[in-house]
Motif scaffolding. Structure first.
Motif, PDB file in Angstrom:
ATOM      1  N   SER A 243       4.763   4.150   2.496  1.00 52.19           N
ATOM      2  CA  SER A 243       4.389   2.994   1.578  1.00 52.19           C
ATOM      3  C   SER A 243       2.933   3.397   1.194  1.00 52.19           C
ATOM      4  O   SER A 243       2.279   4.162   1.981  1.00 52.19           O
ATOM      5  N   ALA A 244       2.400   2.629   0.284  1.00 46.67           N
ATOM      6  CA  ALA A 244       1.166   2.965  -0.283  1.00 46.67           C
ATOM      7  C   ALA A 244       0.064   2.467   0.820  1.00 46.67           C
ATOM      8  O   ALA A 244      -1.010   3.228   0.814  1.00 46.67           O
ATOM      9  N   ASP A 245       0.566   1.811   1.811  1.00 46.48           N
ATOM     10  CA  ASP A 245      -0.512   1.287   2.592  1.00 46.48           C
ATOM     11  C   ASP A 245      -0.588   2.070   3.838  1.00 46.48           C
ATOM     12  O   ASP A 245      -1.067   1.983   4.954  1.00 46.48           O
ATOM     13  N   GLY A 246       0.648   3.088   4.067  1.00 46.84           N
ATOM     14  CA  GLY A 246       0.561   4.215   4.998  1.00 46.84           C
ATOM     15  C   GLY A 246       1.619   3.746   5.846  1.00 46.84           C
ATOM     16  O   GLY A 246       1.872   4.806   6.942  1.00 46.84           O
ATOM     17  N   CYS A 247       2.521   2.720   5.761  1.00 46.82           N
ATOM     18  CA  CYS A 247       3.427   2.421   6.829  1.00 46.82           C
ATOM     19  C   CYS A 247       4.656   3.113   6.485  1.00 46.82           C
ATOM     20  O   CYS A 247       4.902   3.518   5.284  1.00 46.82           O
ATOM     21  N   ILE A 248       5.661   3.369   7.311  1.00 45.34           N
ATOM     22  CA  ILE A 248       7.030   4.118   7.174  1.00 45.34           C
ATOM     23  C   ILE A 248       7.719   2.848   7.021  1.00 45.34           C
ATOM     24  O   ILE A 248       8.050   2.300   7.999  1.00 45.34           O
ATOM     25  N   LEU A 249       8.554   2.675   5.855  1.00 48.11           N
ATOM     26  CA  LEU A 249       9.286   1.539   5.338  1.00 48.11           C
ATOM     27  C   LEU A 249      10.811   1.737   5.262  1.00 48.11           C
ATOM     28  O   LEU A 249      11.090   2.790   4.681  1.00 48.11           O
ATOM     29  N   CYS A 250      11.485   0.972   5.625  1.00 46.89           N
ATOM     30  CA  CYS A 250      12.993   0.961   5.093  1.00 46.89           C
ATOM     31  C   CYS A 250      13.218  -0.423   4.644  1.00 46.89           C
ATOM     32  O   CYS A 250      13.097  -1.505   5.432  1.00 46.89           O
TER      33      CYS A 250
ATOM     34  N   VAL B 268      -3.785   1.111   5.725  1.00 48.06           N
ATOM     35  CA  VAL B 268      -4.763   0.912   5.125  1.00 48.06           C
ATOM     36  C   VAL B 268      -4.970  -0.425   4.723  1.00 48.06           C
ATOM     37  O   VAL B 268      -4.057  -1.158   4.538  1.00 48.06           O
ATOM     38  N   PRO B 269      -6.333  -1.063   4.745  1.00 47.72           N
ATOM     39  CA  PRO B 269      -6.538  -2.488   4.306  1.00 47.72           C
ATOM     40  C   PRO B 269      -5.810  -2.569   3.047  1.00 47.72           C
ATOM     41  O   PRO B 269      -5.968  -1.866   2.103  1.00 47.72           O
ATOM     42  N   HIS B 270      -5.175  -3.778   2.785  1.00 47.37           N
ATOM     43  CA  HIS B 270      -4.476  -4.128   1.687  1.00 47.37           C
ATOM     44  C   HIS B 270      -4.390  -5.727   1.534  1.00 47.37           C
ATOM     45  O   HIS B 270      -4.497  -6.119   2.547  1.00 47.37           O
ATOM     46  N   ARG B 271      -3.836  -6.046   0.508  1.00 46.62           N
ATOM     47  CA  ARG B 271      -3.640  -7.380   0.335  1.00 46.62           C
ATOM     48  C   ARG B 271      -1.998  -7.676  -0.634  1.00 46.62           C
ATOM     49  O   ARG B 271      -2.032  -6.857  -1.517  1.00 46.62           O
ATOM     50  N   LEU B 272      -1.410  -8.807  -0.240  1.00 45.51           N
ATOM     51  CA  LEU B 272      -0.298  -9.366  -1.416  1.00 45.51           C
ATOM     52  C   LEU B 272      -0.966 -10.437  -1.952  1.00 45.51           C
ATOM     53  O   LEU B 272      -1.271 -11.347  -1.571  1.00 45.51           O
ATOM     54  N   LYS B 273      -1.261 -10.139  -3.347  1.00 47.04           N
ATOM     55  CA  LYS B 273      -1.846 -11.169  -3.935  1.00 47.04           C
ATOM     56  C   LYS B 273      -1.103 -12.374  -4.267  1.00 47.04           C
ATOM     57  O   LYS B 273      -1.786 -13.723  -4.150  1.00 47.04           O
TER      58      LYS B 273
ATOM     59  N   VAL C 290       7.564   1.064  10.341  1.00 46.55           N
ATOM     60  CA  VAL C 290       7.209   1.802  11.545  1.00 46.55           C
ATOM     61  C   VAL C 290       5.583   2.327  11.339  1.00 46.55           C
ATOM     62  O   VAL C 290       5.379   2.730  10.101  1.00 46.55           O
ATOM     63  N   VAL C 291       4.774   2.050  12.403  1.00 42.70           N
ATOM     64  CA  VAL C 291       3.394   2.640  12.275  1.00 42.70           C
ATOM     65  C   VAL C 291       3.331   3.718  13.470  1.00 42.70           C
ATOM     66  O   VAL C 291       3.659   3.349  14.632  1.00 42.70           O
ATOM     67  N   PRO C 292       3.419   5.060  12.986  1.00 43.48           N
ATOM     68  CA  PRO C 292       3.515   5.853  14.124  1.00 43.48           C
ATOM     69  C   PRO C 292       2.274   6.073  15.215  1.00 43.48           C
ATOM     70  O   PRO C 292       1.105   5.127  15.000  1.00 43.48           O
TER      71      PRO C 292
END
Length: 123
Positions: free
Chosen positions: A14-21, A51-56, A43-45
């Motif tokens: 994902s854009a924040d660097g996490c591995i997502l399903c 990375v710092p992010h926010r959901l508005k 998953v965070v390896p």
């Protein structure tokens, strides 16, 4: 009855660097999935962090399944362990850090459902 098997789903970075399903998300289904939230397996390896992010608009809940890490929300940091649920309010700057040598695995529930336009990466 509708059941999804995580072993049959695809993961992506994902854009924040996490591995997502994305386990449950209306945009991925070919029928009227009547939910207003989304659920992702995340998953965070080892020794990585998002990375710092926010959901508005959406709030999130992280439910830690395995591993441990450090959750950072709006400048506050706390260690997280399996069995804990972390509430992240809409608009909060957040990231999660894996502090171990094995994967940090959690469920990410967004309400309302996650939308790319709602996510802002903080640089």
């Amino acid at each position: 009855m509708y059941i999804k098997d995580i072993k049959e789903e695809e993961y992506f970075r994902s854009a924040d660097g996490c591995i997502l399903c994305e386990l449950l998300h209306r945009k991925n289904e070919d029928f009227d999935l009547r939910i207003g939230y989304s659920i992702a397996h995340a998953v965070v390896p080892a020794c990585e962090k998002t990375v710092p992010h926010r959901l508005k608009e959406s709030s999130e809940v992280y439910y830690i399944l395995s591993g441990k890490g450090m959750m950072h929300i709006d400048g506050e940091s706390k260690e997280v362990f399996p069995g804990q649920a972390v509430y992240i309010p809409p608009g909060a700057v957040q990231y999660i850090e894996n502090t171990t040598g094995s994967d940090l695995i959690f469920l990410a529930v967004a309400d309302p459902e996650w939308k790319g336009k709602d996510e802002e990466i903080i640089t």
